[in-house]
Design an enzyme around this catalytic site. Structure first.
Site, PDB file in Angstrom:
ATOM      1  N   GLY A  22      53.393 -15.080  34.670  1.00  0.00           N
ATOM      2  CA  GLY A  22      52.027 -15.254  34.588  1.00  0.00           C
ATOM      3  C   GLY A  22      51.177 -14.202  35.247  1.00  0.00           C
ATOM      4  CG  ASN A  75      46.859 -22.402  42.144  1.00  0.00           C
ATOM      5  OD1 ASN A  75      45.890 -22.038  41.779  1.00  0.00           O
ATOM      6  ND2 ASN A  75      47.614 -21.938  42.982  1.00  0.00           N
ATOM      7  CD  GLN A 131      50.273 -24.453  38.432  1.00  0.00           C
ATOM      8  OE1 GLN A 131      51.053 -25.486  38.239  1.00  0.00           O
ATOM      9  NE2 GLN A 131      50.715 -23.564  39.567  1.00  0.00           N
ATOM     10  CB  SER A 158      54.247 -18.805  34.389  1.00  0.00           C
ATOM     11  OG  SER A 158      55.379 -18.217  35.483  1.00  0.00           O
ATOM     12  N   GLY A 159      57.122 -18.870  32.598  1.00  0.00           N
ATOM     13  CA  GLY A 159      58.146 -19.814  32.202  1.00  0.00           C
ATOM     14  C   GLY A 159      58.610 -20.788  33.186  1.00  0.00           C
ATOM     15  CG  HIS A 160      58.457 -19.688  37.788  1.00  0.00           C
ATOM     16  ND1 HIS A 160      58.285 -20.180  38.921  1.00  0.00           N
ATOM     17  CD2 HIS A 160      57.450 -18.887  37.504  1.00  0.00           C
ATOM     18  CE1 HIS A 160      57.097 -19.681  39.564  1.00  0.00           C
ATOM     19  NE2 HIS A 160      56.704 -18.790  38.665  1.00  0.00           N
ATOM     20  CB  THR A 193      64.943  -3.572  26.087  1.00  0.00           C
ATOM     21  OG1 THR A 193      65.035  -2.107  25.693  1.00  0.00           O
ATOM     22  CG2 THR A 193      66.148  -4.226  25.457  1.00  0.00           C
ATOM     23  CB  CYS A 232      52.021 -16.041  45.542  1.00  0.00           C
ATOM     24  SG  CYS A 232      50.805 -16.758  44.621  1.00  0.00           S
TER      25      CYS A 232
END
Length: 397
Positions: A71, A157, A185, A205-207, A243, A330
């Site tokens: 994100g 969030n 979120q 964001s994946g997580h 990559t 964070c």
């Protein structure tokens, strides 16, 4: 010890189905997705399938999805990529570019805007009301001829409050201004359709949706002029060279597919959230919900417990087996109170006395019952140790 996790806004576990989808690409299917041989093309096919899965979650076209590291990178790419066209520096005689954001954005957006401000870009930071909502008329008044970007998050969030993106998108389109939203979120919790919302850029964001950490995506509407931030090969049509992390991309794709199917679970999660919220308000005197009057994501509640220090309560609950949060992960350990809570009008002491509880796909009624047992007891214990709270309580009686 029984442990209950109610901090899903901070991060989520990788779903077993997501991990199963990823595993082949660590070993057997290890090829570079840019290679033209058969193993490489199998990796490329997996990446493109994931692109389709992520696009389907938000109603986009696959070619509009750019994979990123998460994100924060997506937010930075959207903001710097638009504002830095063609170069950041303002030449003599030019009017500095102008962007509009809000006081409750994630630091990935706020700090990017502050960095631009130091380079001479004008930034308008819209206030919010007590519910964490912006005033649409204020947004309209803030737009200038030199405004180039509006960046406003979808769901907050810390509070879970959802901004009226459809109306904001309409305002941005009428003013011919690019519109970016941080949907980190909201994705997977509430339906998203980039066309209905009229957003030009959207961060994922994946997580936050049961994929691994270190993978995310940026939706870039076709025709959006976006400067690349990294320089290298021609991966992802030059938008984001490097990559591809095939395993993580496959994981994000599978997680997006599962998230799309699990949107129907919102009512169950919302009922559990409401049970937790109402139970705590009944059991803990003087407790209040922050931002509870606005539309929110179904899994989030933020509650102030006057008379305690949030960090102390967080530690006490952790020792009892309950994981929650005082705000953004964070920002944990920050001396200052939450910028989100102070922005909605909470005094510093109440902002520091607030906890966020965020439920997840696997939260059970038993988990909520556990929280309803341990939180009131922990608050009562800390209040007993607080001479300040006892004096305030005595003064009110």
């Amino acid at each position: 010890m029984n442990r209950v996790y109610l901090d899903f806004n901070a991060t989520t576990p990788v779903e077993p189905e997501v991990l199963d989808a990823m595993l082949p690409y660590f070993s057997g299917e290890f090829a570079n997705a840019s290679s033209i041989h058969t193993p490489g093309q199998r990796a490329r096919a997996a990446v493109e399938t994931a692109r389709e899965q992520v696009a389907a979650l938000i109603g986009a076209r696959p070619q509009e999805i750019v994979f990123t590291s998460g994100g924060t990178e997506s937010d930075n790419h959207a903001i710097f990529g638009v504002v830095a066209q063609p170069i950041l520096a303002v030449r003599p005689g030019q009017v500095p570019r102008h962007i509009i954001t809000t006081a409750i954005e994630h630091e990935a957006v706020l700090n990017a805007c502050q960095a631009l401000e130091k380079e001479g870009v004008f930034v308008t930071c819209l206030p919010t009301d007590r519910q964490g909502q912006i005033d649409l008329d204020e947004l309209r008044r803030a737009i200038r001829p030199e405004t180039i970007l509006i960046t406003i998050m979808h769901a907050n969030n810390e509070l879970g409050t959802v901004q009226p993106l459809e109306e904001i998108g309409r305002i941005a389109k009428e003013a011919d201004v690019y519109f970016h939203t941080d949907a980190v979120q909201s994705a997977g919790k509430i339906p998203i359709d980039v066309n209905a919302l009229q957003v030009d850029l959207l961060s994922l964001s994946g997580h936050k949706l049961y994929a691994p950490k270190g993978i995310g995506a940026l939706y870039v509407r076709g025709g959006t002029r976006l400067r690349q931030l990294l320089y290298g090969g021609h991966h992802q049509r030059g938008f984001r060279p490097g990559t591809e992390n095939v395993a993580a991309i496959v994981g994000l794709g599978k997680a997006a597919e599962l998230a799309r199917k699990s949107l129907t679970d919102a009512l169950r999660i919302s009922a559990l959230r409401d049970k937790l919220q109402q139970g705590l308000l009944q059991r803990v005197p003087q407790s209040r919900v922050n931002g509870g009057g606005a539309t929110r994501t179904p899994n989030t509640t933020n509650i102030v417990f006057p008379g305690v220090e949030g960090e102390a309560l967080l530690i006490a609950l952790d020792l009892k087996g309950l994981a929650c949060s005082t705000g953004a992960a964070c920002s944990s350990g920050a001396v200052e109170p939450s910028h989100v809570l102070t922005a909605i009008g909470l005094p510093a002491d109440e902002a520091r006395a607030s906890l966020r509880f965020s439920l997840g796909r696997h939260t059970t009624p038993t988990d909520i019952d556990f929280a309803l047992n341990v939180v009131p007891a922990a608050v009562a214990q800390l209040r007993e140790l607080s001479p300040t709270f006892r004096k305030e309580a005595t003064a009110r009686t």
